[in-house]
Design an enzyme around this catalytic site. Structure first.
Site, mmCIF file in Angstrom:
data_model
loop_
_atom_site.group_PDB
_atom_site.id
_atom_site.type_symbol
_atom_site.label_atom_id
_atom_site.label_comp_id
_atom_site.label_asym_id
_atom_site.label_seq_id
_atom_site.Cartn_x
_atom_site.Cartn_y
_atom_site.Cartn_z
ATOM 1 N N CYS A 3 0.627 -1.322 0.031
ATOM 2 C CA CYS A 3 -0.150 -0.197 0.183
ATOM 3 C C CYS A 3 0.857 1.687 0.094
ATOM 4 C CB CYS A 3 -1.308 -0.385 1.190
ATOM 5 S SG CYS A 3 -1.739 -0.889 0.906
ATOM 6 N N HIS A 7 -3.156 6.903 2.867
ATOM 7 C CA HIS A 7 -3.600 5.644 2.623
ATOM 8 C C HIS A 7 -5.153 5.326 3.287
ATOM 9 C CE1 HIS A 7 -3.966 2.338 1.184
ATOM 10 N NE2 HIS A 7 -3.560 1.310 2.242
ATOM 11 N N ASN A 42 -10.190 -0.273 0.757
ATOM 12 C CA ASN A 42 -8.654 -0.611 0.510
ATOM 13 C C ASN A 42 -7.896 -0.473 -1.398
ATOM 14 O OD1 ASN A 42 -5.918 -1.054 0.877
ATOM 15 N ND2 ASN A 42 -5.933 -1.612 3.052
HETATM 16 C C1 COA Z 1 -9.681 -4.937 10.668
HETATM 17 C C2 COA Z 1 -10.263 -3.765 11.915
HETATM 18 C C3 COA Z 1 -11.201 -2.898 11.197
HETATM 19 C C4 COA Z 1 -10.667 -4.452 12.492
HETATM 20 O O1 COA Z 1 -10.744 -3.434 13.287
HETATM 21 P P1 COA Z 1 -11.436 -3.431 15.555
HETATM 22 O O2 COA Z 1 -11.654 -2.676 15.864
HETATM 23 O O3 COA Z 1 -9.198 -3.815 15.646
HETATM 24 O O4 COA Z 1 -11.800 -5.039 15.716
HETATM 25 P P2 COA Z 1 -11.093 -6.396 16.220
HETATM 26 O O5 COA Z 1 -9.783 -7.424 15.533
HETATM 27 O O6 COA Z 1 -10.766 -5.940 17.573
HETATM 28 O O7 COA Z 1 -11.717 -7.551 16.445
HETATM 29 C C5 COA Z 1 -13.711 -7.132 16.753
HETATM 30 C C6 COA Z 1 -14.439 -7.993 16.566
HETATM 31 O O8 COA Z 1 -15.435 -7.522 15.425
HETATM 32 C C7 COA Z 1 -14.862 -9.509 14.923
HETATM 33 N N1 COA Z 1 -14.958 -9.103 13.198
HETATM 34 C C8 COA Z 1 -13.882 -9.083 12.017
HETATM 35 N N2 COA Z 1 -14.195 -8.345 11.364
HETATM 36 C C9 COA Z 1 -15.598 -8.377 11.347
HETATM 37 C C10 COA Z 1 -16.594 -8.274 9.958
HETATM 38 N N3 COA Z 1 -16.241 -7.684 9.229
HETATM 39 N N4 COA Z 1 -18.138 -8.250 10.785
HETATM 40 C C11 COA Z 1 -18.660 -8.652 11.483
HETATM 41 N N5 COA Z 1 -17.289 -8.794 12.871
HETATM 42 C C12 COA Z 1 -15.742 -8.607 12.412
HETATM 43 C C13 COA Z 1 -13.506 -10.116 15.183
HETATM 44 O O9 COA Z 1 -13.395 -10.868 14.976
HETATM 45 C C14 COA Z 1 -13.901 -10.011 16.789
HETATM 46 O O10 COA Z 1 -14.614 -10.037 17.344
HETATM 47 P P3 COA Z 1 -13.886 -11.255 18.265
HETATM 48 O O11 COA Z 1 -13.838 -9.711 20.074
HETATM 49 O O12 COA Z 1 -15.224 -12.192 18.815
HETATM 50 O O13 COA Z 1 -12.702 -12.135 18.903
HETATM 51 C C15 COA Z 1 -9.237 -2.592 12.778
HETATM 52 O O14 COA Z 1 -7.842 -4.001 13.063
HETATM 53 C C16 COA Z 1 -8.096 -2.452 11.249
HETATM 54 O O15 COA Z 1 -8.395 -1.804 10.221
HETATM 55 N N6 COA Z 1 -7.005 -2.606 11.211
HETATM 56 C C17 COA Z 1 -5.532 -2.318 10.060
HETATM 57 C C18 COA Z 1 -6.439 -3.227 9.095
HETATM 58 C C19 COA Z 1 -5.470 -3.154 7.808
HETATM 59 O O16 COA Z 1 -5.461 -1.258 7.562
HETATM 60 N N7 COA Z 1 -5.036 -2.916 6.752
HETATM 61 C C20 COA Z 1 -4.617 -2.843 5.515
HETATM 62 C C21 COA Z 1 -3.374 -2.185 5.742
HETATM 63 S S1 COA Z 1 -2.678 -1.527 4.041
#
Ligand code: COA
Length: 310
Positions: free
Chosen positions: A112, A235, A265
């Site tokens: 990215c 980004h 993204n």
């Molecule tokens: C992926 C992301 C959105 C998750 O958000 P978060 O607030 O960190 O959520 P968590 O990881 O704490 O997960 C919370 C819960 O939601 C659940 N969950 C994950 N994806 C889900 C979805 N699409 N729908 C519903 N629930 C979901 C998880 O399983 C977790 O459940 P649990 O607590 O029972 O295990 C966030 O971590 C993020 O954006 N990270 C950076 C990713 C990124 O930028 N990637 C690209 C880089 S270029």
């Protein structure tokens, strides 16, 4: 003269996949996706459209917008992690389709942050008077490496392309400063085996820290302060990460570029797509100071302070 952007273009597949469509595919819901990521819908290319096809459309527009001919281009750099195949590169495929006969061509793999790496590489050749025009394309068809059964990643990504032609611009405009970086020890947090694998929480922490630091660093290197920034184009991975970057620079909401709700993204394509949309909407004007900042798998990052205009 310094090195800057003299033409831009973007391309997005027509097919829209909404959060409500995803509700039917994996155990997720619109509310979760919107509140955790800011994404409402994303574009998905059809089976007959590959990465090079999307990249070609964006590149063609950028060359037209630069008011040059494809034959004038000296170098094509394509930032992508989803090339049509390992080789020939997407850059070589574009070289043929555009008719950019004299251009050297290669792909850049920096996930990215790839478009930042591409722009900074282009700048070196132009600053040194080795090349006059460099075409930089950020393009992804992430849908082909997305596991549509994994709710942790399926909701995040989309397809698209953005492109820029770089060349000489008026002294004082163009790329004022930059920073590139990598931390291979974090590679395990975001990678592809068959599909994209991600440790969301670790990537989130890294992104918030690095985007803030890199933005501040490029401002300092350019001798600018936070008050000088007219626009922040981060980004487009997650609205919460983008908001953290905006707050770190003390910017009001209207100075943050936001396209993540429409396109998700799109990896290397997200920064140039947003740049094109802001310029076309008339929000970026000549002599505005823009901070471009990205992070991604590798781990990689890159930031550029840019004064807009030719
Ligand atoms: C992926 C992301 C959105 C998750 O958000 P978060 O607030 O960190 O959520 P968590 O990881 O704490 O997960 C919370 C819960 O939601 C659940 N969950 C994950 N994806 C889900 C979805 N699409 N729908 C519903 N629930 C979901 C998880 O399983 C977790 O459940 P649990 O607590 O029972 O295990 C966030 O971590 C993020 O954006 N990270 C950076 C990713 C990124 O930028 N990637 C690209 C880089 S270029």
């Amino acid at each position: 003269m310094s090195t800057g952007v003299i033409g831009i273009g973007r391309a997005l597949p027509e097919k829209i996949l909404t959060n409500f469509d995803l509700e039917k595919m994996v155990d997720t819901n619109d509310e979760w996706i919107r509140t955790r990521t800011g994404i409402e819908e994303r574009r998905i290319a059809d089976d007959n459209t590959n990465t090079s096809d999307i990249g070609y459309e964006a590149a063609k527009k950028a060359i037209e917008n630069a008011n040059i001919s494809a034959e004038d281009i000296d170098l094509i750099l394509v930032a992508t992690v989803t090339p049509d195949q390992p080789f020939p590169s997407v850059a070589c495929m574009l070289q043929e389709r555009l008719g950019a006969k004299k251009a050297a061509a290669l792909d850049i793999s920096a996930a990215c942050a790839g478009f930042m790496y591409g722009m900074v590489t282009a700048k070196q050749f132009i600053d040194n008077n080795v090349y006059k025009y460099v075409l930089v394309v950020g393009v992804e068809k992430l849908s082909k490496i997305t596991n549509w059964e994994d709710r942790n990643t399926a909701v995040l990504f989309g397809d698209g392309a953005g492109a820029a032609v770089l060349g000489k611009v008026t002294e004082g405009r163009g790329i004022l400063s930059f920073e590139l970086g990598a931390d291979g020890t974090g590679g395990k947090h975001l990678y592809q085996d068959d599909f994209i694998q991600m440790n969301g929480r670790e990537v989130f922490k890294f992104a918030v820290r690095q985007m803030g630091e890199s933005s501040e660093n490029v401002l300092e290197k350019a001798g600018l302060s936070k008050e000088d920034v007219d626009f922040l184009i981060p980004h487009q991975a997650n609205i919460r990460i983008m908001e953290a970057s905006r707050q770190r620079l003390n910017l009001p909401e209207e100075k943050l570029s936001k396209t993540v709700h429409k396109y998700g993204n799109t990896s290397a394509a997200s920064i140039p797509i947003s740049l094109v949309e802001e310029v076309e909407a008339g929000k970026i004007k000549d002599d505005d100071v823009i901070v471009l900042v990205g992070f991604g798998g590798g781990l990689t990052w890159g930031a550029i302070a840019l004064r807009w205009g030719k």
